[in-house]
Design a protein around this motif. Structure first.
Motif, PDB file in Angstrom:
ATOM      1  N   GLU A  52       0.414  -1.097   0.139  1.00 35.45           N
ATOM      2  CA  GLU A  52      -0.088  -0.327   0.047  1.00 35.45           C
ATOM      3  C   GLU A  52       0.581   1.720  -0.205  1.00 35.45           C
ATOM      4  O   GLU A  52       0.132   1.778  -0.580  1.00 35.45           O
ATOM      5  CB  GLU A  52      -0.994   0.058   0.800  1.00 35.45           C
ATOM      6  CG  GLU A  52      -1.756   1.090   1.349  1.00 35.45           C
ATOM      7  CD  GLU A  52      -2.665   1.341  -0.148  1.00 35.45           C
ATOM      8  OE1 GLU A  52      -3.083   2.549  -0.090  1.00 35.45           O
ATOM      9  OE2 GLU A  52      -3.022   0.381  -1.053  1.00 35.45           O
ATOM     10  N   ARG A  55       2.587   1.615  -3.757  1.00 36.45           N
ATOM     11  CA  ARG A  55       1.210   2.020  -4.788  1.00 36.45           C
ATOM     12  C   ARG A  55       0.810   3.922  -4.247  1.00 36.45           C
ATOM     13  O   ARG A  55       0.890   4.734  -5.021  1.00 36.45           O
ATOM     14  CB  ARG A  55      -0.189   1.441  -4.096  1.00 36.45           C
ATOM     15  CG  ARG A  55      -1.456   1.948  -4.769  1.00 36.45           C
ATOM     16  CD  ARG A  55      -2.480   1.524  -4.426  1.00 36.45           C
ATOM     17  NE  ARG A  55      -2.765   2.511  -3.242  1.00 36.45           N
ATOM     18  CZ  ARG A  55      -3.082   3.381  -3.195  1.00 36.45           C
ATOM     19  NH1 ARG A  55      -3.424   4.139  -4.158  1.00 36.45           N
ATOM     20  NH2 ARG A  55      -3.420   4.032  -2.272  1.00 36.45           N
ATOM     21  N   ASP A  67      -5.153   2.723  -8.268  1.00 33.64           N
ATOM     22  CA  ASP A  67      -6.117   2.017  -8.177  1.00 33.64           C
ATOM     23  C   ASP A  67      -5.648   0.773  -6.979  1.00 33.64           C
ATOM     24  O   ASP A  67      -6.314   0.354  -6.023  1.00 33.64           O
ATOM     25  CB  ASP A  67      -7.315   1.423  -8.241  1.00 33.64           C
ATOM     26  CG  ASP A  67      -8.261   3.174  -9.461  1.00 33.64           C
ATOM     27  OD1 ASP A  67      -7.772   3.734  -8.078  1.00 33.64           O
ATOM     28  OD2 ASP A  67      -8.097   3.560  -9.967  1.00 33.64           O
ATOM     29  N   TYR A  68      -5.220   0.273  -7.807  1.00 35.00           N
ATOM     30  CA  TYR A  68      -4.741  -1.146  -7.019  1.00 35.00           C
ATOM     31  C   TYR A  68      -3.261  -1.461  -7.824  1.00 35.00           C
ATOM     32  O   TYR A  68      -2.170  -1.109  -8.426  1.00 35.00           O
ATOM     33  CB  TYR A  68      -5.434  -2.785  -8.169  1.00 35.00           C
ATOM     34  CG  TYR A  68      -6.576  -2.294  -8.818  1.00 35.00           C
ATOM     35  CD1 TYR A  68      -7.737  -2.555  -7.844  1.00 35.00           C
ATOM     36  CD2 TYR A  68      -7.243  -1.604  -9.543  1.00 35.00           C
ATOM     37  CE1 TYR A  68      -8.721  -1.973  -7.741  1.00 35.00           C
ATOM     38  CE2 TYR A  68      -8.695  -1.513  -9.645  1.00 35.00           C
ATOM     39  CZ  TYR A  68      -9.804  -1.842  -8.893  1.00 35.00           C
ATOM     40  OH  TYR A  68     -10.667  -1.406  -9.327  1.00 35.00           O
ATOM     41  N   TYR A  69      -2.924  -2.877  -6.889  1.00 39.65           N
ATOM     42  CA  TYR A  69      -1.427  -3.305  -7.104  1.00 39.65           C
ATOM     43  C   TYR A  69      -1.438  -5.347  -7.537  1.00 39.65           C
ATOM     44  O   TYR A  69      -2.150  -5.590  -7.091  1.00 39.65           O
ATOM     45  CB  TYR A  69      -0.248  -2.604  -5.626  1.00 39.65           C
ATOM     46  CG  TYR A  69      -0.910  -2.821  -4.062  1.00 39.65           C
ATOM     47  CD1 TYR A  69      -0.999  -4.804  -4.293  1.00 39.65           C
ATOM     48  CD2 TYR A  69      -1.964  -2.494  -3.551  1.00 39.65           C
ATOM     49  CE1 TYR A  69      -1.388  -4.718  -3.143  1.00 39.65           C
ATOM     50  CE2 TYR A  69      -2.444  -2.777  -2.124  1.00 39.65           C
ATOM     51  CZ  TYR A  69      -2.052  -3.995  -2.345  1.00 39.65           C
ATOM     52  OH  TYR A  69      -2.548  -5.013  -0.889  1.00 39.65           O
ATOM     53  N   THR A 175      -1.856  -8.659  -4.633  1.00 34.64           N
ATOM     54  CA  THR A 175      -2.856  -8.050  -4.739  1.00 34.64           C
ATOM     55  C   THR A 175      -4.392  -7.099  -3.405  1.00 34.64           C
ATOM     56  O   THR A 175      -4.670  -8.194  -3.650  1.00 34.64           O
ATOM     57  CB  THR A 175      -3.084  -8.302  -6.179  1.00 34.64           C
ATOM     58  OG1 THR A 175      -4.050  -7.122  -6.834  1.00 34.64           O
ATOM     59  CG2 THR A 175      -4.252  -9.527  -6.362  1.00 34.64           C
ATOM     60  N   ASN A 176      -4.171  -6.247  -4.515  1.00 36.45           N
ATOM     61  CA  ASN A 176      -6.202  -5.765  -3.693  1.00 36.45           C
ATOM     62  C   ASN A 176      -6.417  -5.652  -5.395  1.00 36.45           C
ATOM     63  O   ASN A 176      -8.038  -5.079  -5.085  1.00 36.45           O
ATOM     64  CB  ASN A 176      -6.157  -4.194  -2.884  1.00 36.45           C
ATOM     65  CG  ASN A 176      -5.312  -3.931  -4.746  1.00 36.45           C
ATOM     66  OD1 ASN A 176      -5.170  -3.680  -5.461  1.00 36.45           O
ATOM     67  ND2 ASN A 176      -5.304  -2.221  -4.010  1.00 36.45           N
ATOM     68  N   VAL A 177      -6.306  -6.378  -6.050  1.00 35.13           N
ATOM     69  CA  VAL A 177      -7.385  -6.793  -7.403  1.00 35.13           C
ATOM     70  C   VAL A 177      -7.860  -7.803  -6.477  1.00 35.13           C
ATOM     71  O   VAL A 177      -8.131  -9.153  -6.809  1.00 35.13           O
ATOM     72  CB  VAL A 177      -6.260  -6.790  -8.483  1.00 35.13           C
ATOM     73  CG1 VAL A 177      -8.198  -7.233  -9.936  1.00 35.13           C
ATOM     74  CG2 VAL A 177      -5.165  -5.478  -8.643  1.00 35.13           C
ATOM     75  N   THR A 178      -9.526  -7.660  -7.094  1.00 30.80           N
ATOM     76  CA  THR A 178      -9.983  -8.783  -6.591  1.00 30.80           C
ATOM     77  C   THR A 178     -10.344 -10.442  -8.083  1.00 30.80           C
ATOM     78  O   THR A 178      -9.999  -9.745  -9.009  1.00 30.80           O
ATOM     79  CB  THR A 178     -11.776  -8.461  -6.346  1.00 30.80           C
ATOM     80  OG1 THR A 178     -12.661  -8.312  -7.561  1.00 30.80           O
ATOM     81  CG2 THR A 178     -11.739  -7.496  -5.382  1.00 30.80           C
TER      82      THR A 178
END
Length: 206
Positions: A52, A55, A67-69, A175-178
Motif C-alpha cells: 500500500e 502504491r 487504484d490497484y497493486y 494484490t488488492n485486485v478482486t
C-alpha cells in the motif's frame, strides 16, 4: 489462496499500467530512482512501506491515481509463458552471462526467437548492459508485449486456457485486485493493445 507477503524485500521492477478502453499504457519506474525525502531508492519502498505504501508513493510520483497493486514474483513469467506454449520475442542484443555458483547460464543471440518459460525468465533477468536496469525494464516490457500477442494468436476467448492462467496469476501474486476483476479483464485481452510505453527518468542522489 493468497501467497505470503514478501514485505521486507526490495522490488526488482516497478511498472505502472493503465488500461483505457482497449489501450494499455505502461510506465516503468527505475529501481534506482532516488527519493530525497525518504533517503531511499524506489526499489526499497516495498521493503519499508509495504504494497500500500508503494502504491501511494508511485501515485504521488506520477501524479495520477493508482487504484490497484500486484506484487509479482518474476518466476510467474516462467509459469505463464509455459502455459501459453511459449512466446516469440525479438531479442534486442547479444545476451551472455554465466554464474557458475548459481548454476545460471543466459545465452541469447539477437533477433526474433521462440522462448519457453525458462528462457523467458532468463531473458528478463539479464542486466549486463551499459544502461543496466533501464534496459532490463525495457526487456520486461518486450516480454509483456510478446505475451499479449501470444494471447491474441490463440484467441483466448475460444480456449480453456483462461481459467488456468487466472489461477496461476492469483496463486502467485499479492494484490488488492478482486478475482472477479481479474476474470473481467481476462475476457478483454483479445482486444487490448500496448499503445504506449515509457521509462521515468532517474534522479540520482546528490
Amino acid at each position: 489462496n493468497m501467497p505470503p507477503s514478501t514485505l521486507g524485500t526490495n522490488t526488482d521492477t516497478i511498472l505502472y499500467v493503465s488500461v483505457n478502453n482497449d489501450d494499455i499504457t505502461m510506465v516503468a519506474i527505475p529501481r534506482d530512482l532516488w527519493l530525497d525525502d525518504l533517503v531511499i531508492k524506489a526499489n526499497a519502498l516495498y521493503y519499508w512501506r509495504g504494497a500500500e505504501g508503494l502504491r501511494s508513493r508511485i501515485e504521488a510520483i506520477l501524479g495520477v491515481p493508482v487504484d490497484y497493486y500486484a506484487i509479482v514474483s518474476i518466476d510467474i513469467f516462467q509459469d505463464l509463458v509455459d502455459a501459453l506454449g511459449g512466446v516469440t520475442v525479438d531479442v534486442p542484443y547479444r545476451m551472455y552471462h554465466r554464474d557458475n555458483a548459481a548454476g545460471l547460464l543466459i545465452d541469447f543471440q539477437p533477433g526474433p526467437q521462440h522462448l519457453d518459460g525458462d528462457a523467458a525468465s532468463k531473458f528478463v533477468r539479464y542486466r549486463n548492459t551499459l544502461r543496466g536496469d533501464i534496459d532490463r525494464v525495457d526487456n520486461v516490457k518486450r516480454l509483456a508485449f510478446a505475451m499479449l500477442q501470444r494471447l491474441k494468436e490463440i484467441n483466448v476467448r475460444a480456449v480453456t486456457l483462461v481459467p488456468s492462467l487466472i489461477d496461476t496469476f492469483l496463486d502467485n501474486v499479492e494484490t488488492n485486485v478482486t478475482p472477479a476483476l481479474v476474470r473481467q479483464l481476462a475476457t478483454r485481452i483479445p482486444t487490448l493493445r500496448l499503445a504506449a510505453t515509457a521509462t521515468l527518468p532517474v534522479h540520482e542522489a546528490e
